[in-house]
Design an enzyme around this catalytic site. Sequence first.
Site, PDB file in Angstrom:
ATOM      1  N   TYR A  34     -12.016   5.260  -8.448  1.00 58.00           N
ATOM      2  CA  TYR A  34     -11.871   5.226  -6.979  1.00 58.00           C
ATOM      3  C   TYR A  34     -11.300   6.573  -6.490  1.00 58.00           C
ATOM      4  O   TYR A  34     -11.859   7.209  -5.592  1.00 58.00           O
ATOM      5  CB  TYR A  34     -10.939   4.073  -6.603  1.00 58.00           C
TER       6      TYR A  34
HETATM    7  P1  NAD Z   1     -11.873  -2.706   5.061  1.00 54.29           P
HETATM    8  O1  NAD Z   1     -12.430  -3.436   3.900  1.00 54.29           O
HETATM    9  O2  NAD Z   1     -10.835  -3.351   5.912  1.00 54.29           O
HETATM   10  O3  NAD Z   1     -13.047  -2.247   6.033  1.00 54.29           O
HETATM   11  C1  NAD Z   1     -14.164  -1.573   5.515  1.00 54.29           C
HETATM   12  C2  NAD Z   1     -15.332  -1.715   6.453  1.00 54.29           C
HETATM   13  O4  NAD Z   1     -16.430  -1.021   5.851  1.00 54.29           O
HETATM   14  C3  NAD Z   1     -15.766  -3.168   6.626  1.00 54.29           C
HETATM   15  O5  NAD Z   1     -16.134  -3.426   7.973  1.00 54.29           O
HETATM   16  C4  NAD Z   1     -16.947  -3.304   5.684  1.00 54.29           C
HETATM   17  O6  NAD Z   1     -17.885  -4.289   6.065  1.00 54.29           O
HETATM   18  C5  NAD Z   1     -17.538  -1.894   5.741  1.00 54.29           C
HETATM   19  N1  NAD Z   1     -18.295  -1.561   4.531  1.00 54.29           N
HETATM   20  C6  NAD Z   1     -17.936  -1.814   3.245  1.00 54.29           C
HETATM   21  N2  NAD Z   1     -18.910  -1.417   2.421  1.00 54.29           N
HETATM   22  C7  NAD Z   1     -19.895  -0.900   3.190  1.00 54.29           C
HETATM   23  C8  NAD Z   1     -21.167  -0.351   2.897  1.00 54.29           C
HETATM   24  N3  NAD Z   1     -21.629  -0.276   1.654  1.00 54.29           N
HETATM   25  N4  NAD Z   1     -21.924   0.087   3.931  1.00 54.29           N
HETATM   26  C9  NAD Z   1     -21.483  -0.012   5.215  1.00 54.29           C
HETATM   27  N5  NAD Z   1     -20.303  -0.551   5.541  1.00 54.29           N
HETATM   28  C10 NAD Z   1     -19.514  -0.984   4.541  1.00 54.29           C
HETATM   29  O7  NAD Z   1     -11.336  -1.332   4.442  1.00 54.29           O
HETATM   30  P2  NAD Z   1     -10.369  -0.219   5.049  1.00 54.29           P
HETATM   31  O8  NAD Z   1      -9.032  -0.402   4.458  1.00 54.29           O
HETATM   32  O9  NAD Z   1     -10.528  -0.142   6.521  1.00 54.29           O
HETATM   33  O10 NAD Z   1     -11.000   1.061   4.341  1.00 54.29           O
HETATM   34  C11 NAD Z   1     -11.801   1.995   5.038  1.00 54.29           C
HETATM   35  C12 NAD Z   1     -11.812   3.282   4.263  1.00 54.29           C
HETATM   36  O11 NAD Z   1     -10.480   3.759   4.143  1.00 54.29           O
HETATM   37  C13 NAD Z   1     -12.345   3.184   2.834  1.00 54.29           C
HETATM   38  O12 NAD Z   1     -13.118   4.325   2.539  1.00 54.29           O
HETATM   39  C14 NAD Z   1     -11.094   3.152   1.980  1.00 54.29           C
HETATM   40  O13 NAD Z   1     -11.320   3.638   0.680  1.00 54.29           O
HETATM   41  C15 NAD Z   1     -10.203   4.073   2.776  1.00 54.29           C
HETATM   42  N6  NAD Z   1      -8.769   3.907   2.547  1.00 54.29           N
HETATM   43  C16 NAD Z   1      -8.138   2.732   2.817  1.00 54.29           C
HETATM   44  C17 NAD Z   1      -6.786   2.625   2.565  1.00 54.29           C
HETATM   45  C18 NAD Z   1      -6.026   1.349   2.836  1.00 54.29           C
HETATM   46  O14 NAD Z   1      -4.849   1.263   2.415  1.00 54.29           O
HETATM   47  N7  NAD Z   1      -6.594   0.354   3.507  1.00 54.29           N
HETATM   48  C19 NAD Z   1      -6.063   3.722   2.059  1.00 54.29           C
HETATM   49  C20 NAD Z   1      -6.741   4.909   1.808  1.00 54.29           C
HETATM   50  C21 NAD Z   1      -8.092   4.997   2.067  1.00 54.29           C
END
Ligand code: NAD
Length: 270
Positions: free
Chosen positions: A163
């Site tokens: 990841y």
């Molecule tokens: P989440 O799961 O709450 O939301 C993700 C969204 O992306 C959802 O609406 C989902 O349906 C959509 N999605 C997932 N796979 C997809 C695909 N293949 N094609 C199109 N849409 C897709 O996640 P989040 O926490 O909002 O994460 C968003 C981004 O932030 C990610 O890239 C994650 O790695 C990154 N991130 C999150 C965190 C955290 O703590 N939540 C920290 C660092 C980075």
Amino acid sequence: MLAQADQLDPPARGLLAGQLALVTGGGGGIGRAAVVRFAAEGATVAVLDIDHDAAHATADAVGGLALVVDVADTRAVAAAVDEVAREFGGLTAIVANAGLGVSIPIDRMSDDDYERIVAVNLGGTFATIRAALPHLRQAPGGGSLVTMSGTTGLRPARGEGLYGGTKAAIEMLTKDVALSYAPEVRANCVAPGYVATRLTAPLLENGVAREHVESRIPLGRVARPDEVACVMAFLCSRYASYVTGRTIVIDGGSLLPSHQSDELIRARHG
Ligand code: NAD
């Protein structure tokens, strides 16, 4: 000549007035917060998400456009980005946010796990950038790209090597865009620590785990999605007109280096 402060008044209709934006993964979590924030700041916004209902609900909430696409499908991404540019008459800002979070020890990771993580996180971001570039390069006054890393892309975490590896690669792609497509395109990355979303819910709903996580964050709590979205809005705004090729860490201070335990501080300072 340097611009004077009085030449930098906020635009009357919001920080992103007149901008035409697309947010991938915009149906939920941080992406949804970005859609809502960008719209509140005056942008016209398209929501791309794999989840049909989430994409439509978020787009409806801001009067935007919904596209139901899996970002791992590179052709579908290209078609969707072109469709948004056609509908909006251009694109000025792209937030390549869609991603999956995984924490699986390497010796327990299947081929399917490996392929999906790489295809969504890295492949999806690559496909979004490639499709967006021709439109961003034509944006009047310059286009801007924001990509999504995470503190795991900067500091190793057990079980998160793959990841984090996709996130580190995303940072490098972003820097390439910043170098190769300047001055037409500014490209920056955000690297949040823990943000309260569906992705982190399984961990943060465990009281012991949450306490452990928060005890290591100087600000004492995990982030709200809008706290990441606000930085994304800043990066796409004219207030960031001289910022490119950077990763902005949004972690409540958790990456600040410290080798000092509480015991050591007490021993030194009482
Ligand atoms: P989440 O799961 O709450 O939301 C993700 C969204 O992306 C959802 O609406 C989902 O349906 C959509 N999605 C997932 N796979 C997809 C695909 N293949 N094609 C199109 N849409 C897709 O996640 P989040 O926490 O909002 O994460 C968003 C981004 O932030 C990610 O890239 C994650 O790695 C990154 N991130 C999150 C965190 C955290 O703590 N939540 C920290 C660092 C980075």
